[in-house]
Design an enzyme around this catalytic site. Structure first.
Site, PDB file in Angstrom:
ATOM      1  N   GLU A 280     -12.482   1.631   0.094  1.00  0.00           N
ATOM      2  CA  GLU A 280     -13.595   1.332   1.211  1.00  0.00           C
ATOM      3  C   GLU A 280     -12.728   0.369   2.538  1.00  0.00           C
ATOM      4  O   GLU A 280     -12.660   0.492   3.531  1.00  0.00           O
ATOM      5  CB  GLU A 280     -14.673   0.576   0.748  1.00  0.00           C
ATOM      6  CG  GLU A 280     -15.614   1.570  -0.056  1.00  0.00           C
ATOM      7  CD  GLU A 280     -15.008   1.793  -1.509  1.00  0.00           C
ATOM      8  OE1 GLU A 280     -15.368   2.899  -1.901  1.00  0.00           O
ATOM      9  OE2 GLU A 280     -14.055   1.154  -2.097  1.00  0.00           O
TER      10      GLU A 280
ATOM     11  N   GLN B 211      -9.074  18.491 -17.350  1.00  0.00           N
ATOM     12  CA  GLN B 211      -9.810  19.503 -17.787  1.00  0.00           C
ATOM     13  C   GLN B 211      -8.999  20.710 -18.246  1.00  0.00           C
ATOM     14  O   GLN B 211      -9.482  21.596 -19.000  1.00  0.00           O
ATOM     15  CB  GLN B 211     -10.529  19.644 -16.340  1.00  0.00           C
ATOM     16  CG  GLN B 211     -11.747  20.949 -16.619  1.00  0.00           C
ATOM     17  CD  GLN B 211     -12.877  20.553 -17.294  1.00  0.00           C
ATOM     18  OE1 GLN B 211     -13.238  19.233 -17.418  1.00  0.00           O
ATOM     19  NE2 GLN B 211     -13.710  21.471 -17.534  1.00  0.00           N
TER      20      GLN B 211
ATOM     21  N   ARG C  73       0.733  -1.195   0.058  1.00  0.00           N
ATOM     22  CA  ARG C  73      -0.002  -0.033   0.033  1.00  0.00           C
ATOM     23  C   ARG C  73       0.945   1.168   0.004  1.00  0.00           C
ATOM     24  O   ARG C  73       0.324   2.169  -0.537  1.00  0.00           O
ATOM     25  CB  ARG C  73      -0.961   0.020   1.321  1.00  0.00           C
ATOM     26  CG  ARG C  73      -2.140  -1.148   0.973  1.00  0.00           C
ATOM     27  CD  ARG C  73      -2.849  -1.404   2.212  1.00  0.00           C
ATOM     28  NE  ARG C  73      -3.648  -2.591   1.722  1.00  0.00           N
ATOM     29  CZ  ARG C  73      -4.544  -3.176   2.687  1.00  0.00           C
ATOM     30  NH1 ARG C  73      -4.180  -3.021   3.960  1.00  0.00           N
ATOM     31  NH2 ARG C  73      -5.233  -3.940   2.396  1.00  0.00           N
TER      32      ARG C  73
ATOM     33  N   THR D 132      -9.313  -1.792  -1.827  1.00  0.00           N
ATOM     34  CA  THR D 132     -10.100  -0.647  -2.155  1.00  0.00           C
ATOM     35  C   THR D 132     -10.114   0.493  -1.093  1.00  0.00           C
ATOM     36  O   THR D 132      -9.600   0.095   0.084  1.00  0.00           O
ATOM     37  CB  THR D 132     -11.650  -1.038  -2.387  1.00  0.00           C
ATOM     38  OG1 THR D 132     -12.160  -1.343  -1.138  1.00  0.00           O
ATOM     39  CG2 THR D 132     -11.635  -2.173  -3.277  1.00  0.00           C
TER      40      THR D 132
ATOM     41  N   GLU E 231      -4.994  -3.792  -4.306  1.00  0.00           N
ATOM     42  CA  GLU E 231      -4.097  -3.949  -3.084  1.00  0.00           C
ATOM     43  C   GLU E 231      -5.244  -3.204  -2.044  1.00  0.00           C
ATOM     44  O   GLU E 231      -4.545  -2.619  -1.183  1.00  0.00           O
ATOM     45  CB  GLU E 231      -2.953  -3.323  -3.212  1.00  0.00           C
ATOM     46  CG  GLU E 231      -1.888  -4.090  -4.126  1.00  0.00           C
ATOM     47  CD  GLU E 231      -0.643  -3.794  -3.894  1.00  0.00           C
ATOM     48  OE1 GLU E 231       0.003  -3.397  -2.910  1.00  0.00           O
ATOM     49  OE2 GLU E 231       0.228  -3.774  -4.921  1.00  0.00           O
TER      50      GLU E 231
END
Length: 384
Positions: free
Chosen positions: A367, A336, A243, A365, A363
């Site tokens: 959540e 943009q 992570r 989400t 690896e």
């Protein structure tokens, strides 16, 4: 920076930056278009010592710290995110897992070869019906004499086709829940192991992602990584380090998007002046730069904690959560700022936008990261 970088860390960062921008970046768009695996990039990175960065010298590694590693990984991601994800899985998850849990024989046989890039590593945890909930995995490993026999399917495996070695998790005890999962080292080409369909992805297209199918795949018992029942712990420990690697990839891609947007803003004229003079755009750039720096500091903080040997699980999740969501905001703003040009593949921000999208998913989400973080705060031990 709040974390004082050493001369050695700055030297590593500078060396990788020069290499990545001069060698890797010029062909990144072509690899993305053709889905061409970055084998040559990885070979060159291995020659420079970046495929076994945190592996000790006695196993052919560079013996670098985690801070040096994430600085290097961010620079590779700046140039080519697809190359960076292969480097990240190989270093953060595969090499680290064998270094931490492998037997001396496994380190001699596998880690030494991984550290010099002779083999690329993959990590197979996710399954068709087991993504965020690894306890639902159905791949089984049954002991048969001096072997284990594996059956099951792993899905969305990075470097599945090009890896020379795969760490695979499988159930060895149906009723022991997370303590019934074990991990195995399996070489590519093993009898009973097949590479399935290569996914046609939105981004990271030069990195292969595929199923791995095990049909009566016989694995010697000495290829068990750690002890039987330690597979879940090995996977969760590996993901903590991984992570931080995702945070580094996010920071690198975000910085590339910001730099491209700033350069475009200086060159593009509307209403008789450079659009870089417009206050609205300048404020957007200020916000982008601030968010990138926040992500960088979270990345470095988590890496420094890992180097100090303290528990960094929550900080790794914070870094991954924030940086992966940040890069999606930053790349969207960069598109943009380019207007219609941001929507066509001639401009690199289009690729950055696509590459960034998966960072909030793989690896763990966003959540899942919020569950990990809140569980640490409430001291709930049932952390995924």
């Amino acid at each position: 920076m709040s974390i004082q970088l050493t001369d050695e860390q700055l030297m590593i960062q500078s060396m990788v930056r020069d290499f990545a921008r001069e060698v890797i970046a010029p062909t990144a768009a072509e690899r993305d278009k053709n889905k061409a695996f970055p084998a040559e990039n990885l070979k060159r990175l291995a020659e420079l010592g970046f495929m076994g960065m945190m592996v000790p010298p006695e196993y052919n590694g560079s013996g670098a710290d985690t801070v040096s590693y994430v600085l290097a990984l961010a620079e590779v991601a700046y140039a080519c995110a697809a190359t960076a994800v292969v480097m990240s899985v190989h270093n953060s998850i595969v090499c680290e897992s064998i270094l931490r849990y492998g037997s001396e024989a496994q380190k001699q046989q596998w880690l030494k070869r991984l550290a010099v890039g002779e083999l690329l590593g993959a990590f197979a945890l996710t399954e068709p019906h087991a993504g965020s909930d690894p306890l639902r995995q159905s791949t089984k490993a049954v002991r048969d004499g001096n072997d284990y026999v594996l059956n099951g399917t792993k899905r969305f495996i990075t470097t599945a086709k090009n890896a020379g070695l795969i760490i695979v998790t499988a159930k060895t005890d149906e009723v022991a829940r997370h303590r019934g999962i074990s991990a195995f080292i399996i070489p590519q080409g093993a009898a009973g192991l097949a590479v399935g369909h290569l996914e046609d992805k939105m981004g990271l297209r030069a990195s292969d992602t595929a199923d791995l199918i095990f049909e009566d795949c016989r694995v010697p018992a000495e290829n068990l990584l750690g002890s039987e029942g330690e597979g879940f712990k090995i996977a969760m420990t590996a993901l903590d380090g991984g992570r931080i690697g995702i945070a580094a990839q996010s920071v690198g891609v975000a910085q590339a998007a910001l730099d491209a947007a700033v350069q475009y803003a200086k060159e593009r004229e509307q209403f008789g002046q450079s659009i870089s003079k417009f206050q609205g755009l300048r404020w957007i750039v200020a916000d982008m730069a601030t968010e990138i720096e926040a992500g960088r500091q979270l990345m470095l903080s988590a890496a420094a904690m890992k180097d100090r040997g303290v528990n960094f699980s929550m900080q790794a999740s914070m870094a991954k959560l924030y940086a992966s969501e940040m890069v999606n905001r930053v790349t969207a703003r960069a598109v943009q700022m380019h207007g219609g040009y941001g929507f066509i593949r001639e401009y690199p921000v289009e690729r950055f936008y696509r590459d960034a999208r998966v960072f909030t998913i793989y690896e763990g989400t966003s959540e899942i990261q919020r569950i990990v973080i809140s569980n640490h705060i409430f001291q709930d031990k049932r952390t995924p």
